[in-house]
Motif scaffolding. Structure first.
Motif, mmCIF file in Angstrom:
data_model
loop_
_atom_site.group_PDB
_atom_site.id
_atom_site.type_symbol
_atom_site.label_atom_id
_atom_site.label_comp_id
_atom_site.label_asym_id
_atom_site.label_seq_id
_atom_site.Cartn_x
_atom_site.Cartn_y
_atom_site.Cartn_z
ATOM 1 N N THR A 83 0.847 -1.187 0.000
ATOM 2 C CA THR A 83 0.000 0.000 0.000
ATOM 3 C C THR A 83 0.887 1.243 0.000
ATOM 4 O OG1 THR A 83 -0.099 -0.077 2.416
ATOM 5 C CG2 THR A 83 -1.911 -1.121 1.215
ATOM 6 N N PRO A 84 0.355 2.367 -0.489
ATOM 7 C CA PRO A 84 1.167 3.599 -0.534
ATOM 8 C C PRO A 84 1.615 4.082 0.833
ATOM 9 C CG PRO A 84 -0.788 3.813 -1.902
ATOM 10 C CD PRO A 84 -0.947 2.561 -1.099
ATOM 11 N N GLN B 141 -4.830 4.229 6.793
ATOM 12 C CA GLN B 141 -5.334 3.669 5.547
ATOM 13 C C GLN B 141 -6.819 3.998 5.390
ATOM 14 O OE1 GLN B 141 -3.596 2.349 3.322
ATOM 15 N NE2 GLN B 141 -1.770 1.446 4.219
ATOM 16 N N PRO B 142 -7.279 4.276 4.156
ATOM 17 C CA PRO B 142 -8.713 4.441 3.938
ATOM 18 C C PRO B 142 -9.461 3.162 4.323
ATOM 19 C CG PRO B 142 -7.459 5.168 2.021
ATOM 20 C CD PRO B 142 -6.484 4.472 2.938
ATOM 21 N N ALA B 143 -10.721 3.319 4.671
ATOM 22 C CA ALA B 143 -11.513 2.162 5.111
ATOM 23 C C ALA B 143 -11.554 1.080 4.049
ATOM 24 C CB ALA B 143 -12.925 2.621 5.473
ATOM 25 N N HIS C 284 -10.390 -2.746 5.001
ATOM 26 C CA HIS C 284 -11.314 -3.870 4.907
ATOM 27 C C HIS C 284 -10.848 -4.881 3.859
ATOM 28 C CE1 HIS C 284 -14.833 -2.650 7.446
ATOM 29 N NE2 HIS C 284 -14.216 -1.484 7.350
ATOM 30 N N ALA C 285 -10.306 -4.391 2.752
ATOM 31 C CA ALA C 285 -9.821 -5.296 1.703
ATOM 32 C C ALA C 285 -8.653 -6.134 2.202
ATOM 33 C CB ALA C 285 -9.423 -4.496 0.460
ATOM 34 N N ILE C 286 -7.742 -5.519 2.953
ATOM 35 C CA ILE C 286 -6.594 -6.256 3.483
ATOM 36 C C ILE C 286 -7.067 -7.379 4.402
ATOM 37 C CG2 ILE C 286 -4.609 -6.107 5.035
ATOM 38 C CD1 ILE C 286 -4.036 -3.342 3.877
#
Length: 302
Positions: free
Chosen positions: A273-274, A279-281, A285-287
């Motif tokens: 990730t950048p 981190q954005p939600a 959630h994806a992680i």
């Protein structure tokens, strides 16, 4: 201007709470500080806004009209804060993911429940076995296998991928079935992201737990995992493939596993990730969904 807006918020809170004491408690300050803010606001406006007594407060006619705007401003600020918290906590917007072919087949099943639960979330998947320019593609999250390239992106290990040796029945009928490490050097090899003629090495662990190194020169290579599997199914040679990727081919007899009892090292699976913090939600959630799909314990790598 900022001081005046702050004082307007104090006035709205005093009226909302019904007293200076209650307003001070709500604002986590002192009663005298609230009173000072109100006096400064009246001085700035050049008009009396409140009638004060020891037990209650009352609005002057000018105060009644003015406080409506103050209350509207405070309500708008609270709504903006609520919306920001919603954006922080609820997955929304387009989630852009980059993954190699060997991982792409797991992205859909992993993220389908997340998208079903959050109608405001959409997904775009870039499938690429190469090193995609993540910034140019505006990627939120990249899945990577094995050793990571140097990058300023943050990496988290989310699992591992089991790898095995496979060949097509037609190839084995023509060239023979390898039964030992020495047999492997006499076979044609198919490798991922290798240049034809380049020497490659890898290790296998035998039934006795002893690790042995093997150096090979590929007969054919590709930068695409699916193409490599197709080469293998076409009888072009031996290949190291993801065990879960070839389940169907193995069940249908198009590929056969080699050297039972010997094992290849597993490939670590990472998400990149950048940024590591805040981190954005949608990314958080994806992680977690991908971590569950690839079956990792929570740890950090890279």
């Amino acid at each position: 201007m900022l001081d005046q807006l702050r004082r307007m918020a104090v006035l709205a809170t005093v009226v909302e709470q019904g007293s200076l004491v209650a307003a001070a408690r709500q604002l986590q300050t002192t009663t005298s500080a609230v009173s000072q803010q109100l006096r400064a606001l009246e001085r700035d406006m050049g008009v009396t806004l409140l009638h004060r007594s020891t037990r209650r407060i009352g609005l002057t006619p000018a105060g009644e009209r003015f406080v409506q705007g103050c209350q509207a401003m405070l309500a708008a600020a609270r709504e903006a804060q609520t919306q920001l918290h919603h954006l922080r906590d609820a997955p929304e917007g387009e989630l852009r993911i980059c993954a190699p072919v060997g991982a792409a087949r797991q992205i859909g099943p992993a993220l389908a429940p997340l998208l079903a639960a959050h109608p405001g979330l959409s997904l775009h998947l870039e499938v690429d076995d190469g090193f995609t320019d993540l910034v140019a593609k505006r990627i939120d999250l990249a899945v990577r296998f094995g050793r990571l390239p140097d990058s300023s992106w943050a990496a988290q290990r989310i699992g591992q991928k089991t790898v095995g040796l496979y060949a097509a029945p037609a190839y084995l009928a023509r060239r023979g079935v390898p039964v030992s490490m020495s047999d492997l050097t006499r076979h044609d090899w198919l490798l991922l992201r290798s240049d034809t003629g380049a020497i490659r090495g890898f290790s296998l662990t035998g039934p006795d737990g002893r690790e042995e190194m093997l150096r090979i020169s590929p007969r054919a290579s590709s930068n695409n995992q699916l193409s490599l599997q197709q080469f293998c199914e076409a009888g072009m040679g031996l290949a190291m493939l993801g065990a879960e990727d070839v389940d169907e081919s193995q069940a249908q007899g198009r590929l056969l596993p080699l050297l039972p009892g010997w094992s290849l090292p597993t490939l670590p699976v990472y998400v990149m990730t950048p940024q590591r913090d805040a981190q954005p939600a949608k990314v958080r959630h994806a992680i977690e969904a991908l971590r569950h799909a690839f079956g990792a314990v929570r740890d950090v790598g890279g």
